[in-house]
Design a protein around this motif. Structure first.
Motif, PDB file in Angstrom:
ATOM      1  N   GLN A  32       0.838  -1.154  -0.050  1.00  0.00           N
ATOM      2  CA  GLN A  32       0.164  -0.018  -0.066  1.00  0.00           C
ATOM      3  C   GLN A  32       0.755   1.241  -0.045  1.00  0.00           C
ATOM      4  N   VAL A  33       0.894   2.079  -1.057  1.00  0.00           N
ATOM      5  CA  VAL A  33       1.563   3.326  -1.052  1.00  0.00           C
ATOM      6  C   VAL A  33       0.642   4.518  -1.137  1.00  0.00           C
ATOM      7  N   SER A  34       0.905   5.181  -0.240  1.00  0.00           N
ATOM      8  CA  SER A  34       0.018   6.257   0.031  1.00  0.00           C
ATOM      9  C   SER A  34       0.500   7.408  -0.839  1.00  0.00           C
ATOM     10  N   VAL A  35      -0.511   8.293  -1.359  1.00  0.00           N
ATOM     11  CA  VAL A  35      -0.146   9.461  -2.184  1.00  0.00           C
ATOM     12  C   VAL A  35       0.693  10.151  -1.466  1.00  0.00           C
ATOM     13  N   ALA A  46       8.324   4.129  -8.154  1.00  0.00           N
ATOM     14  CA  ALA A  46       8.521   3.989  -9.713  1.00  0.00           C
ATOM     15  C   ALA A  46       8.714   5.389 -10.299  1.00  0.00           C
ATOM     16  N   VAL A  47       9.421   5.480 -11.496  1.00  0.00           N
ATOM     17  CA  VAL A  47       9.638   6.846 -12.091  1.00  0.00           C
ATOM     18  C   VAL A  47       8.995   6.913 -13.392  1.00  0.00           C
ATOM     19  N   SER A  66       7.308   2.406 -15.012  1.00  0.00           N
ATOM     20  CA  SER A  66       6.212   2.346 -14.203  1.00  0.00           C
ATOM     21  C   SER A  66       5.263   1.475 -14.585  1.00  0.00           C
ATOM     22  N   GLU A  67       4.414   0.940 -14.015  1.00  0.00           N
ATOM     23  CA  GLU A  67       3.325   0.113 -14.499  1.00  0.00           C
ATOM     24  C   GLU A  67       2.506   0.961 -15.659  1.00  0.00           C
ATOM     25  N   PHE A  68       2.053   2.093 -15.323  1.00  0.00           N
ATOM     26  CA  PHE A  68       1.684   3.023 -16.469  1.00  0.00           C
ATOM     27  C   PHE A  68       2.213   3.119 -17.722  1.00  0.00           C
ATOM     28  N   GLY A 111       3.775   4.635  -7.229  1.00  0.00           N
ATOM     29  CA  GLY A 111       4.529   5.845  -6.708  1.00  0.00           C
ATOM     30  C   GLY A 111       5.156   6.947  -7.929  1.00  0.00           C
ATOM     31  N   ARG A 112       4.717   6.470  -9.225  1.00  0.00           N
ATOM     32  CA  ARG A 112       5.159   7.157 -10.356  1.00  0.00           C
ATOM     33  C   ARG A 112       4.444   8.662 -10.172  1.00  0.00           C
ATOM     34  N   ASP A 113       5.478   9.618 -10.486  1.00  0.00           N
ATOM     35  CA  ASP A 113       4.671  10.781 -10.569  1.00  0.00           C
ATOM     36  C   ASP A 113       3.749  11.030 -11.639  1.00  0.00           C
ATOM     37  N   ALA A 114       3.153  12.290 -11.657  1.00  0.00           N
ATOM     38  CA  ALA A 114       2.339  12.683 -12.923  1.00  0.00           C
ATOM     39  C   ALA A 114       2.977  13.225 -13.867  1.00  0.00           C
ATOM     40  N   ASP A 115       2.489  12.965 -15.013  1.00  0.00           N
ATOM     41  CA  ASP A 115       2.969  13.868 -16.299  1.00  0.00           C
ATOM     42  C   ASP A 115       1.961  14.081 -17.256  1.00  0.00           C
TER      43      ASP A 115
END
Lengths: 286, 286
Positions: free
Chosen positions: B3-6, B12-13, B17-19, B200-204
């Protein structure tokens, strides 16, 4: 031209009016339509984007099995000019309640080659087939009575850069969003007006596509003076408008990085939210 | 899965990442891309519309000379399923600061024929080339601290119809918009959540296309229980998001005639409005 108030009785009727004549498309072959873009809907020298959207919307209403635009998204590529144009449509999908189509409007360069002006994607349906259920929390914005609002004929050029389109419209601007015309813009990204067609024709789904893009840019009230070309404009038509004048309210919240959104909502005389739109436009920050 | 909190540190970078893996498109020939739609982004059995938009957005970012979606409009035609798909792109216009493209995603019927799922029109640019000027009047909506918000792991199925996508996201819903999950919807068309990717990947800009369509439907808070399929979704990306969690606020004002709009705004950790979107969706009135 006679001054026709938005509150006066209708003269022209849907199907026989300036707007109908100037948006007439002629089928050259299945899916391909010719039109002569009218100089009557220009602002400075450019053809108004709402008028162009109505032209494309009319061609799609002919090409698709459904006649009413429910949602139409336009990307504006190059500036259109009065004169001949051709519209090429493509039926993407037909369904029982919704059909989706694509259309592009082209004009011609000096060698006669086609230059694309606008491309749209749209889903059409039948507004009259929708259920009556309404669970809206949207409330009409406050509008002063039309008698307290101001049109192009009410003073020395209250609408700067007056152009042909101002003679086709019966726009009465809310005085609280008219500071820009007097040299003291409010700083707020708001523009509101009573909207009618000058010849008294009532609104229909096609003319709503014009109404969302017919007011002066909100950027003027934010103190910007340059033109604000549309990059993309999406309109949702939510209801067939009742006869009578429309109220159009446009809001900009985020002017940043040289772009701004313009959110429009259109209310009919029966106090129903008949259209919502949003556009992304470029602004020259000054 | 951990469980990774926002609010926790990124793991991940961007790019790994999964996305990123699940939106990877492979160029078959110029303008044509293959992808295997991941089952990891399904909601019930349908592939999430925001994930699909990100897939199409990624293909267009490769096909066009500019890499950032500024405005992208999608019309959803038929439901997508996990598995192979092909994306066909078309460069509509290339300009100095903006380029416009079109893309369609197809899957295959039992005979192997292509069936179109989604068609999009989009204008791309370079977010990093925009001037820093900001004259926004938009304010972030009120959000409780993330510790006071609720995710899929915080109780017995607070998010009904939990699906694979809930494991890919780190969504923390504002408790004031969570009444529907407890059997007492507020009646207001509002849904708000802290949004992150679970790894945990940041938004882009691409993940913003997912973020605008990743929350439970506002219709749930309006007391409707059925699914709310998207007809059309337009996203404006206004700014490259800063690292850290996003706040997503979705509002519906007008549910009428079996359709509703969902307006989303996305705020980054630097309190900037990084994306705005609107979709038209169908609702089953009950």
């Amino acid at each position: 031209m006679a001054q026709v108030s938005v509150s006066s009785a209708a003269q022209a009727v849907i199907g026989d009016s300036e707007f109908d004549r100037d948006t007439t498309v002629t089928r050259r072959e299945p899916g391909v339509y010719d039109i002569d873009l009218s100089a009557g809907w220009t602002i400075i020298n450019a053809v108004n984007g709402g008028y162009l959207l109505a032209v494309l919307g009319r061609a799609l209403g002919d090409a698709l099995p459904h006649s009413d635009p429910f949602t139409i998204s336009a990307h504006y590529l190059t500036a259109s000019h009065p004169g001949p144009a051709v519209i090429r449509t493509d039926v993407v999908r037909t369904g029982r309640t919704l059909s989706t189509g694509q259309a592009s409007l082209f004009q011609y360069d000096d060698e006669g080659a086609e230059v694309e002006r606008i491309r749209v994607l749209a889903s059409y349906g039948d507004l009259d087939a929708l259920p009556d259920d309404v669970r809206t929390s949207a409330k009409p914005p406050h509008f002063p009575p039309v008698e307290q609002c101001f049109g192009a004929q009410d003073g020395p050029s209250p609408v700067q850069g007056s152009s042909a389109i101002t003679e086709r419209l019966d726009l009465k601007l809310d005085p609280t969003t008219l500071g820009w015309a007097l040299g003291s813009p409010s700083g707020k990204g708001e523009m509101r007006a009573w909207f009618g067609l000058a010849d008294g024709r009532d609104a229909d789904p096609l003319s709503l596509l014009l109404a969302v893009d017919a007011l002066p840019p909100t950027a003027f009230e934010m103190g910007l003076k340059g033109w604000v070309p549309t990059v993309e404009l999406t309109v949702h038509v939510r209801c067939r408008p009742a006869p009578g004048p429309l109220r159009v309210s446009i809001t900009t919240r985020n002017l940043a990085g040289g772009f701004l959104e313009e959110d429009a909502e259109v209310w009919d005389s029966a106090d129903r939210l008949v259209a919502q739109s949003r556009q992304l436009a470029r602004a020259k920050l000054s």
